[in-house]
Motif scaffolding. Structure first.
Motif, PDB file in Angstrom:
ATOM      1  N   ALA A 135       0.814  -1.216   0.000  1.00 49.30           N
ATOM      2  CA  ALA A 135       0.000   0.000   0.000  1.00 49.30           C
ATOM      3  C   ALA A 135       0.848   1.266   0.000  1.00 49.30           C
ATOM      4  N   ASN A 136       2.009   1.238   0.630  1.00 44.47           N
ATOM      5  CA  ASN A 136       2.843   2.440   0.713  1.00 44.47           C
ATOM      6  C   ASN A 136       3.415   2.848  -0.640  1.00 44.47           C
ATOM      7  N   HIS A 137       3.431   1.945  -1.610  1.00 47.81           N
ATOM      8  CA  HIS A 137       4.057   2.256  -2.888  1.00 47.81           C
ATOM      9  C   HIS A 137       3.126   2.950  -3.865  1.00 47.81           C
ATOM     10  N   SER A 192       3.084   6.427 -11.010  1.00 38.36           N
ATOM     11  CA  SER A 192       2.509   7.372 -11.960  1.00 38.36           C
ATOM     12  C   SER A 192       1.804   6.568 -13.043  1.00 38.36           C
ATOM     13  N   PRO A 193       0.830   7.156 -13.736  1.00 43.53           N
ATOM     14  CA  PRO A 193       0.098   6.414 -14.762  1.00 43.53           C
ATOM     15  C   PRO A 193       1.037   5.845 -15.825  1.00 43.53           C
ATOM     16  N   GLY A 194       0.719   4.652 -16.286  1.00 43.09           N
ATOM     17  CA  GLY A 194       1.537   4.022 -17.318  1.00 43.09           C
ATOM     18  C   GLY A 194       1.481   2.519 -17.229  1.00 43.09           C
ATOM     19  N   ARG A 195       2.331   1.873 -18.016  1.00 44.11           N
ATOM     20  CA  ARG A 195       2.370   0.415 -18.068  1.00 44.11           C
ATOM     21  C   ARG A 195       3.512  -0.114 -17.198  1.00 44.11           C
ATOM     22  N   TYR A 196       3.211  -1.199 -16.495  1.00 45.47           N
ATOM     23  CA  TYR A 196       4.187  -1.817 -15.602  1.00 45.47           C
ATOM     24  C   TYR A 196       4.250  -3.313 -15.879  1.00 45.47           C
ATOM     25  N   LEU A 197       5.429  -3.885 -15.620  1.00 46.60           N
ATOM     26  CA  LEU A 197       5.586  -5.332 -15.647  1.00 46.60           C
ATOM     27  C   LEU A 197       5.408  -5.842 -14.228  1.00 46.60           C
ATOM     28  N   VAL A 198       4.612  -6.888 -14.073  1.00 42.14           N
ATOM     29  CA  VAL A 198       4.273  -7.393 -12.743  1.00 42.14           C
ATOM     30  C   VAL A 198       4.861  -8.792 -12.556  1.00 42.14           C
ATOM     31  N   ASP A 199       5.702  -8.930 -11.567  1.00 43.36           N
ATOM     32  CA  ASP A 199       6.202 -10.228 -11.122  1.00 43.36           C
ATOM     33  C   ASP A 199       5.565 -10.526  -9.763  1.00 43.36           C
ATOM     34  N   PHE A 234       3.792 -10.189 -16.442  1.00 45.01           N
ATOM     35  CA  PHE A 234       2.794  -9.774 -17.425  1.00 45.01           C
ATOM     36  C   PHE A 234       2.652  -8.263 -17.301  1.00 45.01           C
ATOM     37  N   ALA A 235       2.119  -7.632 -18.355  1.00 50.01           N
ATOM     38  CA  ALA A 235       2.009  -6.178 -18.381  1.00 50.01           C
ATOM     39  C   ALA A 235       0.653  -5.726 -17.866  1.00 50.01           C
ATOM     40  N   ILE A 236       0.660  -4.587 -17.194  1.00 47.87           N
ATOM     41  CA  ILE A 236      -0.571  -4.033 -16.651  1.00 47.87           C
ATOM     42  C   ILE A 236      -0.551  -2.524 -16.856  1.00 47.87           C
ATOM     43  N   GLU A 237      -1.703  -1.952 -17.117  1.00 42.19           N
ATOM     44  CA  GLU A 237      -1.830  -0.497 -17.285  1.00 42.19           C
ATOM     45  C   GLU A 237      -2.460   0.080 -16.023  1.00 42.19           C
ATOM     46  N   LEU A 238      -1.781   1.051 -15.425  1.00 43.50           N
ATOM     47  CA  LEU A 238      -2.316   1.726 -14.245  1.00 43.50           C
ATOM     48  C   LEU A 238      -2.749   3.129 -14.633  1.00 43.50           C
ATOM     49  N   SER A 239      -3.998   3.450 -14.371  1.00 44.18           N
ATOM     50  CA  SER A 239      -4.540   4.764 -14.704  1.00 44.18           C
ATOM     51  C   SER A 239      -4.377   5.720 -13.528  1.00 44.18           C
ATOM     52  N   ALA A 240      -4.521   6.999 -13.805  1.00 43.03           N
ATOM     53  CA  ALA A 240      -4.456   8.003 -12.747  1.00 43.03           C
ATOM     54  C   ALA A 240      -5.565   7.777 -11.725  1.00 43.03           C
ATOM     55  N   GLU A 241      -6.735   7.330 -12.202  1.00 48.73           N
ATOM     56  CA  GLU A 241      -7.854   7.075 -11.294  1.00 48.73           C
ATOM     57  C   GLU A 241      -7.551   5.919 -10.340  1.00 48.73           C
ATOM     58  N   GLN A 242      -6.964   4.838 -10.876  1.00 48.65           N
ATOM     59  CA  GLN A 242      -6.619   3.704 -10.018  1.00 48.65           C
ATOM     60  C   GLN A 242      -5.608   4.118  -8.956  1.00 48.65           C
ATOM     61  N   ILE A 243      -4.604   4.879  -9.364  1.00 51.52           N
ATOM     62  CA  ILE A 243      -3.570   5.302  -8.419  1.00 51.52           C
ATOM     63  C   ILE A 243      -4.166   6.220  -7.356  1.00 51.52           C
ATOM     64  N   ALA A 244      -5.032   7.159  -7.781  1.00 52.14           N
ATOM     65  CA  ALA A 244      -5.660   8.076  -6.822  1.00 52.14           C
ATOM     66  C   ALA A 244      -6.520   7.332  -5.815  1.00 52.14           C
TER      67      ALA A 244
END
Length: 257
Positions: free
Chosen positions: A114-116, A121-128, A142-152
């Motif tokens: 949760a602290n991270h 920031s919005p964008g695509r991340y690789l998830v292990d 695998f790749a995941i897209e994080l939106s500004a709304e999800q992060i907020a």
């Protein structure tokens, strides 16, 4: 009688203990793999990333006190060579480990610390994914897209929540906690000797010195052992302390790697 030791272990002894712990963890992890199921890669839920612990070995895997404590590891897709420990952190909660025959699997949840979320920031991340206690990790991300709304939505609920302490302070606190856990585990494993020693000493200070000598710890650790409840020496409490210590050591290796 000698005074409590401030640094009971030499660097060579620490290195040898670390090698022994790594070898033990690797042996307990033998035959296990982590795999992302299709349900996760096709429609990932960032609050509950399902991952399978699979026994690919030729014999039954037994937990022997381990737990399936899965964490999600994120790194920017734009920088795939970034450290695989990127955004790694401690995540509370775990699933009890179960025995697995060859070919069987257990589905558990890998969570993002949760602290991270405040650092993303919005964008695509690789998830292990990795099991914090066992030496097991997904073979590929695998790749995941994080939106500004999800992060907020995952930011602290209170606007004036204090920021997390600097990384250096968190690491130092983790080292101190790990040292204390090693002392308490040693005391639990040698509880009869500790109690006999305390009964034999005429004063509290002499009892502290005797405990420090027996457990090769400093005075702070000796005082913690001297004042602890006998419940901390129970088998269930000992198992919990060992699990917490393994998780802390995993965090420290990631932070220092």
């Amino acid at each position: 009688m000698s005074t409590p030791r401030d640094d009971p272990m030499t660097e060579a002894e620490r290195a040898e203990r670390e090698r022994a712990l790594l070898a033990e963890r690797a042996e307990r992890s033998r035959g296990l793999e982590l795999r992302w199921p299709e349900v996760t890669t096709s429609a990932p839920d960032v609050d509950a990333l399902a991952v399978d612990v699979v026994n690919v070995g030729e014999r039954r895997w037994d937990p022997t006190g381990s737990a399936f404590h899965a964490v999600a590891l994120l790194r920017p897709e734009s920088d795939p060579d970034a450290s695989k420990g990127f955004f790694f952190g401690f995540v509370a909660g775990s699933s009890p480990a179960v025995a697995l025959d060859p070919g069987e699997y257990a589905r558990v949840t890998a969570r993002i610390d949760a602290n991270h979320w405040r650092d993303l920031s919005p964008g695509r991340y690789l998830v292990d994914a990795a099991l914090a206690v066992l030496d097991v990790r997904t073979a590929s991300p695998f790749a995941i897209e994080l939106s500004a709304e999800q992060i907020a939505a995952h930011q602290p609920r209170f606007r004036h929540a204090p920021p997390p302490p600097p990384a250096g302070e968190r690491t130092a606190a983790a080292r101190e906690r790990a040292t204390m856990l090693r002392t308490m585990i040693a005391a639990a494993e040698r509880s009869h000797e500790v109690l006999d020693l305390v009964r034999q000493q005429p004063t509290e200070q002499e009892a502290l010195v005797a405990i420090a000598d027996l457990l090769e710890c400093d005075e702070t650790g000796a005082r913690a052992v001297h004042s602890t409840s006998l419940l901390r020496f129970s088998p269930s409490s000992l198992a919990r302390m060992r699990l917490e210590l393994e998780e802390l050591e995993q965090r420290l290796r990631s932070a220092e790697g």
